[in-house]
Design a protein around this motif. Structure first.
Motif, mmCIF file in Angstrom:
data_model
loop_
_atom_site.group_PDB
_atom_site.id
_atom_site.type_symbol
_atom_site.label_atom_id
_atom_site.label_comp_id
_atom_site.label_asym_id
_atom_site.label_seq_id
_atom_site.Cartn_x
_atom_site.Cartn_y
_atom_site.Cartn_z
ATOM 1 N N PRO A 131 -0.166 5.635 16.758
ATOM 2 C CA PRO A 131 -1.420 5.074 16.237
ATOM 3 C C PRO A 131 -1.622 3.619 16.650
ATOM 4 C CG PRO A 131 0.224 5.130 14.496
ATOM 5 C CD PRO A 131 0.855 5.808 15.699
ATOM 6 N N TRP A 132 -1.885 3.412 17.939
ATOM 7 C CA TRP A 132 -2.015 2.053 18.458
ATOM 8 C C TRP A 132 -3.135 1.272 17.774
ATOM 9 C CZ3 TRP A 132 1.624 -0.295 20.894
ATOM 10 C CH2 TRP A 132 2.504 0.410 21.719
ATOM 11 N N LYS A 133 -4.262 1.920 17.524
ATOM 12 C CA LYS A 133 -5.394 1.214 16.943
ATOM 13 C C LYS A 133 -5.049 0.630 15.578
ATOM 14 C CE LYS A 133 -10.283 1.776 15.732
ATOM 15 N NZ LYS A 133 -11.439 2.717 15.700
ATOM 16 N N VAL A 134 -4.374 1.434 14.758
ATOM 17 C CA VAL A 134 -3.979 0.958 13.441
ATOM 18 C C VAL A 134 -2.953 -0.154 13.548
ATOM 19 C CG1 VAL A 134 -2.922 1.640 11.251
ATOM 20 C CG2 VAL A 134 -4.472 3.204 12.428
ATOM 21 N N VAL A 135 -1.984 0.029 14.435
ATOM 22 C CA VAL A 135 -0.920 -0.970 14.585
ATOM 23 C C VAL A 135 -1.483 -2.315 15.024
ATOM 24 C CG1 VAL A 135 1.092 -1.586 15.972
ATOM 25 C CG2 VAL A 135 0.911 0.701 14.989
ATOM 26 N N LEU A 136 -2.376 -2.286 16.011
ATOM 27 C CA LEU A 136 -2.901 -3.539 16.560
ATOM 28 C C LEU A 136 -3.875 -4.235 15.620
ATOM 29 C CD1 LEU A 136 -3.459 -2.450 20.271
ATOM 30 C CD2 LEU A 136 -1.598 -3.842 19.341
ATOM 31 N N SER A 137 -4.372 -3.529 14.623
ATOM 32 C CA SER A 137 -5.337 -4.138 13.698
ATOM 33 C C SER A 137 -4.742 -4.423 12.324
ATOM 34 C CB SER A 137 -6.559 -3.225 13.540
ATOM 35 O OG SER A 137 -6.176 -1.958 13.003
ATOM 36 N N ASP A 138 -3.445 -4.137 12.135
ATOM 37 C CA ASP A 138 -2.812 -4.296 10.824
ATOM 38 C C ASP A 138 -2.200 -5.696 10.703
ATOM 39 O OD1 ASP A 138 -0.470 -4.133 8.838
ATOM 40 O OD2 ASP A 138 -1.508 -2.248 8.475
ATOM 41 N N ALA A 139 -2.712 -6.502 9.771
ATOM 42 C CA ALA A 139 -2.220 -7.875 9.599
ATOM 43 C C ALA A 139 -0.763 -7.894 9.164
ATOM 44 C CB ALA A 139 -3.088 -8.612 8.580
ATOM 45 N N PRO A 171 1.004 2.300 4.492
ATOM 46 C CA PRO A 171 1.607 3.028 5.614
ATOM 47 C C PRO A 171 0.684 3.092 6.811
ATOM 48 C CG PRO A 171 0.827 4.562 3.961
ATOM 49 C CD PRO A 171 0.653 3.196 3.376
ATOM 50 N N VAL A 172 1.282 3.267 7.985
ATOM 51 C CA VAL A 172 0.507 3.385 9.220
ATOM 52 C C VAL A 172 -0.301 4.669 9.216
ATOM 53 C CG1 VAL A 172 0.722 3.732 11.707
ATOM 54 C CG2 VAL A 172 2.056 1.955 10.573
ATOM 55 N N ASP A 173 0.300 5.757 8.753
ATOM 56 C CA ASP A 173 -0.375 7.057 8.712
ATOM 57 C C ASP A 173 -1.111 7.213 7.394
ATOM 58 O OD1 ASP A 173 0.453 7.999 11.204
ATOM 59 O OD2 ASP A 173 2.408 8.543 10.393
ATOM 60 N N ASP A 174 -2.381 7.471 7.433
ATOM 61 C CA ASP A 174 -3.148 7.641 6.210
ATOM 62 C C ASP A 174 -2.682 8.843 5.400
ATOM 63 O OD1 ASP A 174 -4.684 5.458 6.784
ATOM 64 O OD2 ASP A 174 -6.247 6.610 7.836
#
Length: 548
Positions: free
Chosen positions: A328-336, A538-541
């Motif tokens: 989940p690159w999108k979530v990782v790169l946008s997670d503060a 968590p990264v995964d919803d």
């Protein structure tokens, strides 16, 4: 039939910890021998780059290697990683060019990059949630013991191999600058200094009993001007009784090296190559043990019983243990929070890696500690931190039960990093001269206290960092831990060249103080980054987390 859970999870934790021990032993032994290696290849100005080469590949391949472990399984990939880094450690001892050394270190870093992401996934799959922090402490403890054992084992092994089949007498190739050495000897009033090449100078050094010259021919006031460590050795040289020629030669060599430390390479520099080969061979045993003991999940292991599988909460035997979903690159790169973790690990390694790479040089250059004592002293900070590493896991687990995941993972990291900032402040005070002569026992002791506090502070926060990755990573745990580790080891890769740039070729006290200030700044940044970490997200919803 007993309902008591079997204990296979502890065997799995044991072999994972053993792999962690070897990981750090093979990594840190090279750092201890780095000065001897670069002197042999006449590349001392590139020592920081040689040490840092490992961390560049180690950092950049954290995520790919973690994804490989998630995809193909921990058992297969970790055995491959162990065998690969062991081979690249062993062939260091066979390298005949400095370029090959750099290549082998890059490859060793690449192979080791998958170890801790794989270990994190193994802990997640094999330990109950309430013991994850503690299990992370134990695995990390294995690494720290390996790192602590590296200088403690490497120093005597280098000396033993250096003297294997030969004596301590100087060799011509060990004279680094014949003209400089000749001029220094003549300036000090030594008679009959030869005009020939390095071979003649080596013969002169071996024939001249330096202890006799300094104690017999020099007046007391001139002896008091000698470096502190030379005066200390002169008091230790046997003057009565029967002293064998070999023992007399060793004392003579030690005095010459202490008095003119930049004139020739150290005796122990002869022994680094076989040490690398021995350490590399040990990896075969560790890889074999891991292959025999480990399985991907408790349900797939023939030694587990139903009670243990229920305790762990493992997936059924037919469940696929591998992550086939895209990362989940999108979530990782946008997670503060993940970016805060990255900054925290980057800053931590900028400050901590000094202990792993540059502390032996600091002890030699500033405090003039001989090699065997240097091996012992350089290992003390890592051993001092072992209780902290064991405490860090239960500490973060207790905080999590009391205050939830967000503060339970965050507080141990923030507080420990501020402690490390204060510890480097103590190191700066030592160099200010308040502790007396830098080669004196009191100054060395205070410097080691500061180094120990840095090591303790670092390891108090390690289990919380691992547990954070496991809490938010879910089925992508290995890759998420690898993502944070990548940034941490980019800090470790950048730090040694930065230290070398600050120190220059012949550093004075001011340059060493600046290095300590850089390390303190790294830990300050780590504390600020940790304030953004939130283990409750968590990264995964769709990842369901156990109750804290």
């Amino acid at each position: 039939m007993s309902n008591r859970p079997s204990s296979v999870r502890w065997w799995v934790l044991g072999v994972t910890t053993w792999a962690s021990f070897l990981l750090y032993l093979d990594r840190m032994c090279v750092n201890f021998a780095a000065k001897s290696i670069t002197v042999e290849f006449q590349a001392t100005q590139y020592e920081g780059w040689f040490v840092g080469a490992f961390f560049w590949s180690y950092a950049l391949f954290q995520v790919p290697s973690g994804m490989l472990s998630d995809r193909f399984g921990i058992r297969r990939m970790l055995v491959i990683y162990i065998l690969a880094w062991s081979v690249f450690t062993a062939v260091l001892g066979l390298a005949q060019s400095f370029l090959l050394l750099i290549v082998f270190r890059l490859l060793c870093g690449l192979a080791q990059s998958g170890a801790y992401p794989s270990a994190a996934r193994a802990v997640r799959d094999w330990m109950p949630f309430t013991l994850r922090g503690t299990a992370c402490s134990i695995v990390a403890l294995g690494g720290r013991i390996g790192g602590a054992a590296a200088p403690l084992l490497t120093a005597p092994l280098m000396v033993a191999f250096a003297l294997w089949g030969t004596g301590p007498e100087f060799r011509p190739e060990e004279i680094l600058d014949a003209d400089l050495l000749r001029n220094r000897l003549r300036q000090q009033g030594f008679p009959q200094v030869p005009d020939g090449d390095a071979r003649h100078l080596a013969d002169f050094l071996n024939r001249t009993d330096l202890a006799s010259v300094l104690t017999r021919d020099w007046p007391p006031e001139r002896q008091r001007e000698l470096p502190f460590e030379v005066q200390r050795t002169l008091r230790q040289v046997p003057t009565t009784g029967t002293v064998s020629p070999a023992e007399r030669a060793r004392w003579n060599r030690q005095l010459w090296e202490q008095w003119l430390p930049r004139a020739f390479s150290k005796l122990e520099a002869r022994g680094w190559r076989p040490v690398m080969i021995v350490y590399g061979a040990a990896g075969i045993l560790v890889a074999a043990a891991f292959w025999v003991v480990f399985r991907e999940t408790p349900a797939l292991h023939p030694w587990t019983n139903a009670a243990e599988r229920e305790l762990i909460g493992s997936a059924p035997a037919g469940a696929a243990p591998r992550s086939r979903e895209p990362f989940p690159w999108k979530v990782v790169l946008s997670d503060a929070g993940l970016w805060g973790n990255c900054l925290s690990q980057f800053g931590t390694n900028v400050g901590w890696v000094f202990l792993a790479t540059t502390l032996p040089r600091y002890l030699e250059d500033v405090h003039h500690v001989p090699v065997l004592q240097r091996g012992v002293l350089a290992s003390i900070p890592a051993f001092a931190a072992l209780p902290a590493l064991m405490l860090g896991g239960p500490w973060t687990d207790w905080f999590t039960r009391r205050w939830g995941r967000r503060w339970g993972r965050r507080l141990p990291i923030v507080s420990s990093r501020f402690l490390a900032v204060a510890a480097y402040g103590l190191c700066i005070l030592v160099l200010s001269g308040l502790a007396g002569p830098l080669a004196g026992t009191f100054a060395i002791t205070l410097a080691l206290v500061g180094a120990c506090l840095v090591s303790v502070a670092t390891d108090l926060g390690v289990p919380a960092t691992w547990a954070y990755a496991q809490d938010v990573g879910g089925r992508h745990t290995a890759a998420i831990l690898g993502w944070g580790n990548m940034w941490g080891n980019l800090g470790a890769a950048a730090a040694p060249p930065l230290y070398s740039w600050v120190l220059g070729r012949n550093p004075e006290i001011r340059e060493w103080m600046l290095v300590f200030a850089v390390c303190a700044g790294g830990f300050l940044a780590a504390a600020l980054g940790a304030m953004w970490m939130d283990a409750s997200r968590p990264v995964d919803d769709d990842e369901v987390q156990p109750a804290a």
